[in-house]
Design a protein around this motif. Sequence first.
Motif, PDB file in Angstrom:
ATOM      1  N   SER A  56      42.585 -41.086 -17.815  1.00 20.25           N
ATOM      2  CA  SER A  56      41.960 -41.033 -16.489  1.00 20.25           C
ATOM      3  C   SER A  56      41.633 -42.453 -16.027  1.00 20.25           C
ATOM      4  O   SER A  56      40.747 -43.110 -16.580  1.00 20.25           O
ATOM      5  CB  SER A  56      40.684 -40.190 -16.544  1.00 20.25           C
ATOM      6  N   ASN A  58      40.563 -45.159 -12.916  1.00 18.48           N
ATOM      7  CA  ASN A  58      39.981 -45.351 -11.593  1.00 18.48           C
ATOM      8  C   ASN A  58      39.664 -46.830 -11.417  1.00 18.48           C
ATOM      9  O   ASN A  58      39.730 -47.612 -12.377  1.00 18.48           O
ATOM     10  CB  ASN A  58      38.736 -44.488 -11.378  1.00 18.48           C
ATOM     11  N   THR A  59      39.365 -47.215 -10.198  1.00 13.62           N
ATOM     12  CA  THR A  59      39.100 -48.620  -9.903  1.00 13.62           C
ATOM     13  C   THR A  59      37.766 -48.778  -9.193  1.00 13.62           C
ATOM     14  O   THR A  59      37.230 -47.833  -8.615  1.00 13.62           O
ATOM     15  CB  THR A  59      40.195 -49.223  -9.000  1.00 13.62           C
ATOM     16  N   TYR A 162      47.719 -38.200  -6.895  1.00 22.38           N
ATOM     17  CA  TYR A 162      46.805 -39.325  -7.102  1.00 22.38           C
ATOM     18  C   TYR A 162      46.101 -39.713  -5.800  1.00 22.38           C
ATOM     19  O   TYR A 162      44.913 -40.041  -5.801  1.00 22.38           O
ATOM     20  CB  TYR A 162      47.566 -40.520  -7.683  1.00 22.38           C
ATOM     21  N   GLY A 166      42.046 -39.256  -4.935  1.00 22.18           N
ATOM     22  CA  GLY A 166      41.246 -40.378  -4.466  1.00 22.18           C
ATOM     23  C   GLY A 166      40.736 -40.213  -3.050  1.00 22.18           C
ATOM     24  O   GLY A 166      40.068 -41.105  -2.520  1.00 22.18           O
ATOM     25  N   VAL A 259      46.854 -46.990  -9.405  1.00 26.63           N
ATOM     26  CA  VAL A 259      45.933 -45.894  -9.722  1.00 26.63           C
ATOM     27  C   VAL A 259      45.974 -44.832  -8.631  1.00 26.63           C
ATOM     28  O   VAL A 259      45.905 -43.631  -8.905  1.00 26.63           O
ATOM     29  CB  VAL A 259      44.494 -46.436  -9.883  1.00 26.63           C
ATOM     30  N   HIS A 260      46.093 -45.257  -7.377  1.00 25.30           N
ATOM     31  CA  HIS A 260      46.048 -44.331  -6.243  1.00 25.30           C
ATOM     32  C   HIS A 260      47.431 -43.818  -5.844  1.00 25.30           C
ATOM     33  O   HIS A 260      47.565 -42.684  -5.390  1.00 25.30           O
ATOM     34  CB  HIS A 260      45.380 -45.018  -5.054  1.00 25.30           C
TER      35      HIS A 260
END
Length: 273
Positions: A56, A58-59, A162, A166, A259-260
């Motif tokens: 998993s 995320n930023t 993704y 987000g 990530v997105h």
Amino acid sequence: MKNRRIRIISDETIDFVPGLEENDLALANVHLFLNGKEVIFSREKFYKMINDRKNSFNTSQANPEDFIKVMKKFPDDDLIVLTVTSKLSGTYNSALVAKGSVKNRGRIEVVDSLSLSAGLGILALRAKELISEGKIFDEIINELNIFKHKIRIFLVLKTLDYLVAGGRVNRAIGFVAKIVNLKPVLEIRDGNLVVAGKMLLFDNLVRGFYDFTEKRAKSDKIFVLNNSMKDECSELKKLFESKGLEVMELGSLNPALGVHAGPECLAAGWISE
């Protein structure tokens, strides 16, 4: 009075383009997290790991302290700060807060790129060119605020999961795309990520994406990039070249954006004449 040196600052959502080198600018950190722990990965390792859905990612955007740290390195210089689009990130606001907090002797101007990835890189390259041409600070800022509206980027993703997760694409669009196995072409338009209006069957992805973008391209120079779709990107490049266009193949999105976008993405863009 001696003219101050003009420097460029950006953030780690930038993707470099030919002519722009790492020593041409300073970057504020964007924070990448894996299962809640901050990590620093190469692109190769990141894209290998994101394919495992047990991981998993995320930023966290560059915060004011990240920008302050960079700005304080150049207290006597004039600083042009180029950020990822404010419509998709709070990074622009972080840079503004940092600008109001530091006590540098030089001027600081924050420019919302209204873009991301290679679009941000192209804007930074234009800033570098204007500095090299000897333009004064205000002229450069004015030119960048005009130039940024000429940058066009289109992309298509293998999955919208993704972006939906987000909150950057509507869940209804993601649901329809998954059920009927169609992919919307997305565009960075005025800083927002929007559906450009055409759906593509994934089996015909490259040809369909080419047909969609080629007829809209108002430039003889195209850039293409991909995440884990090198063969498709090479095919797309050849299609553009068959029309006599000059094509730059830029590689993959940086992890902060990957990530997105997810592990598989194809993109094309240009600077409108």
